[in-house]
Design a protein around this motif. Structure first.
Motif, PDB file in Angstrom:
ATOM      1  N   TYR A  82       1.008  -1.119  -0.061  1.00 28.02           N
ATOM      2  CA  TYR A  82      -0.078  -0.377   0.166  1.00 28.02           C
ATOM      3  C   TYR A  82       1.069   0.948   0.080  1.00 28.02           C
ATOM      4  O   TYR A  82       2.161   1.142   0.835  1.00 28.02           O
ATOM      5  CB  TYR A  82      -0.777  -0.276   1.206  1.00 28.02           C
ATOM      6  CG  TYR A  82      -1.798  -1.224   1.205  1.00 28.02           C
ATOM      7  CD1 TYR A  82      -1.063  -2.453   2.011  1.00 28.02           C
ATOM      8  CD2 TYR A  82      -3.037  -1.235   0.639  1.00 28.02           C
ATOM      9  CE1 TYR A  82      -2.021  -3.194   2.124  1.00 28.02           C
ATOM     10  CE2 TYR A  82      -3.620  -2.366   1.580  1.00 28.02           C
ATOM     11  CZ  TYR A  82      -3.159  -3.690   1.846  1.00 28.02           C
ATOM     12  OH  TYR A  82      -4.445  -4.251   1.603  1.00 28.02           O
ATOM     13  N   GLY A  83       0.923   2.761  -0.543  1.00 28.91           N
ATOM     14  CA  GLY A  83       0.928   3.139  -0.375  1.00 28.91           C
ATOM     15  C   GLY A  83       1.996   3.469  -1.668  1.00 28.91           C
ATOM     16  O   GLY A  83       1.926   2.740  -2.954  1.00 28.91           O
ATOM     17  N   ILE A  84       3.090   3.950  -1.483  1.00 23.51           N
ATOM     18  CA  ILE A  84       4.303   4.461  -2.361  1.00 23.51           C
ATOM     19  C   ILE A  84       4.500   3.512  -3.017  1.00 23.51           C
ATOM     20  O   ILE A  84       4.944   2.288  -2.419  1.00 23.51           O
ATOM     21  CB  ILE A  84       4.380   5.299  -2.645  1.00 23.51           C
ATOM     22  CG1 ILE A  84       6.186   5.454  -0.978  1.00 23.51           C
ATOM     23  CG2 ILE A  84       4.017   7.828  -2.173  1.00 23.51           C
ATOM     24  CD1 ILE A  84       6.698   6.695  -1.147  1.00 23.51           C
TER      25      ILE A  84
ATOM     26  N   LYS B  52      -4.097  -4.627   9.505  1.00 25.62           N
ATOM     27  CA  LYS B  52      -4.822  -3.298   8.031  1.00 25.62           C
ATOM     28  C   LYS B  52      -5.133  -2.596   8.314  1.00 25.62           C
ATOM     29  O   LYS B  52      -4.512  -1.396   8.361  1.00 25.62           O
ATOM     30  CB  LYS B  52      -5.265  -4.853   7.735  1.00 25.62           C
ATOM     31  CG  LYS B  52      -4.016  -4.758   5.958  1.00 25.62           C
ATOM     32  CD  LYS B  52      -4.019  -5.621   5.270  1.00 25.62           C
ATOM     33  CE  LYS B  52      -3.875  -6.952   5.082  1.00 25.62           C
ATOM     34  NZ  LYS B  52      -4.386  -8.052   3.553  1.00 25.62           N
ATOM     35  N   LEU B  56      -3.675   1.651   8.161  1.00 17.89           N
ATOM     36  CA  LEU B  56      -3.670   2.502   6.449  1.00 17.89           C
ATOM     37  C   LEU B  56      -4.318   3.568   6.836  1.00 17.89           C
ATOM     38  O   LEU B  56      -4.471   4.308   6.327  1.00 17.89           O
ATOM     39  CB  LEU B  56      -5.526   1.316   5.586  1.00 17.89           C
ATOM     40  CG  LEU B  56      -4.347  -0.054   5.093  1.00 17.89           C
ATOM     41  CD1 LEU B  56      -5.401  -1.322   4.302  1.00 17.89           C
ATOM     42  CD2 LEU B  56      -3.681   0.513   3.660  1.00 17.89           C
ATOM     43  N   ILE B  59      -1.493   5.598   7.639  1.00 22.23           N
ATOM     44  CA  ILE B  59      -0.504   6.408   6.737  1.00 22.23           C
ATOM     45  C   ILE B  59      -0.518   7.403   5.826  1.00 22.23           C
ATOM     46  O   ILE B  59      -2.151   7.033   6.001  1.00 22.23           O
ATOM     47  CB  ILE B  59       0.274   5.094   5.543  1.00 22.23           C
ATOM     48  CG1 ILE B  59      -0.519   4.563   4.755  1.00 22.23           C
ATOM     49  CG2 ILE B  59       0.798   3.958   6.734  1.00 22.23           C
ATOM     50  CD1 ILE B  59      -0.140   3.034   3.979  1.00 22.23           C
ATOM     51  N   ASP B  61      -1.076   7.435   2.346  1.00 24.16           N
ATOM     52  CA  ASP B  61      -0.411   6.738   0.943  1.00 24.16           C
ATOM     53  C   ASP B  61      -0.159   6.968  -0.356  1.00 24.16           C
ATOM     54  O   ASP B  61       0.129   7.016  -0.990  1.00 24.16           O
ATOM     55  CB  ASP B  61      -1.490   5.561   0.787  1.00 24.16           C
ATOM     56  CG  ASP B  61      -2.660   6.508   0.706  1.00 24.16           C
ATOM     57  OD1 ASP B  61      -3.200   7.093  -0.078  1.00 24.16           O
ATOM     58  OD2 ASP B  61      -3.511   5.505   0.423  1.00 24.16           O
TER      59      ASP B  61
END
Lengths: 96, 96
Positions: A82-84, B52, B56, B59, B61
């Motif tokens: 997930y993310g960059i 998770k 999520l 963060i 993203d």
């Protein structure tokens, strides 16, 4: 098989900074960087042993940490990210 | 099952430093730190989903990266580690 390589190199000294560069370069020989010090390496058993040998020659095991997580052949469902995605290679100079 | 959680949090801003602390704390709720931003978490599927979700939520993203590597139930032979084991928790103050 897919092996995730993750390391923490003590970079407080010049030799540590050199170890970091070398370790990253070795990992790039076998796979792709997914995070600053995490690589996904698609290797066969011989390549895995060779990579391990080269990395163990490089790290200082009194200061550094090196992990191999073997995800096996059917790895696609074992990885969620997930993310960059892209990772700026902190070692190589950025040329404009 | 054993799930390895690995993250790169952009800590250039104060909010990034706070995200880093929160992400580490959440991971500690489910497992143990093996490297600065790598945790081994022994969880069932429900705990995995909850972890998770919490991570999520935390963060950003557009700046951070979060990976889950699922090693499954028979994970012992999938993990090889070398070098230092204990990890100094960089967030918590060291008390002498």
């Amino acid at each position: 098989m897919m092996v995730v390589v993750s390391y923490d190199i003590n970079t407080e000294s010049k030799s540590g900074q050199r170890r970091l560069r070398h370790v990253a370069k070795i990992c790039l020989d076998y796979g792709q960087r997914v995070q600053n010090s995490v690589f996904e390496c698609k290797v066969n058993s011989m390549q895995l042993e060779l990579m391990k040998e080269r990395l163990l020659d490089e790290i200082d095991d009194s200061q550094d940490s090196l992990y191999f997580f073997n995800l096996g052949k059917n790895y696609k469902n074992r990885i969620k990210s997930y993310g960059i995605k892209e990772v700026i290679n902190l070692e190589s100079p950025v040329i404009f």
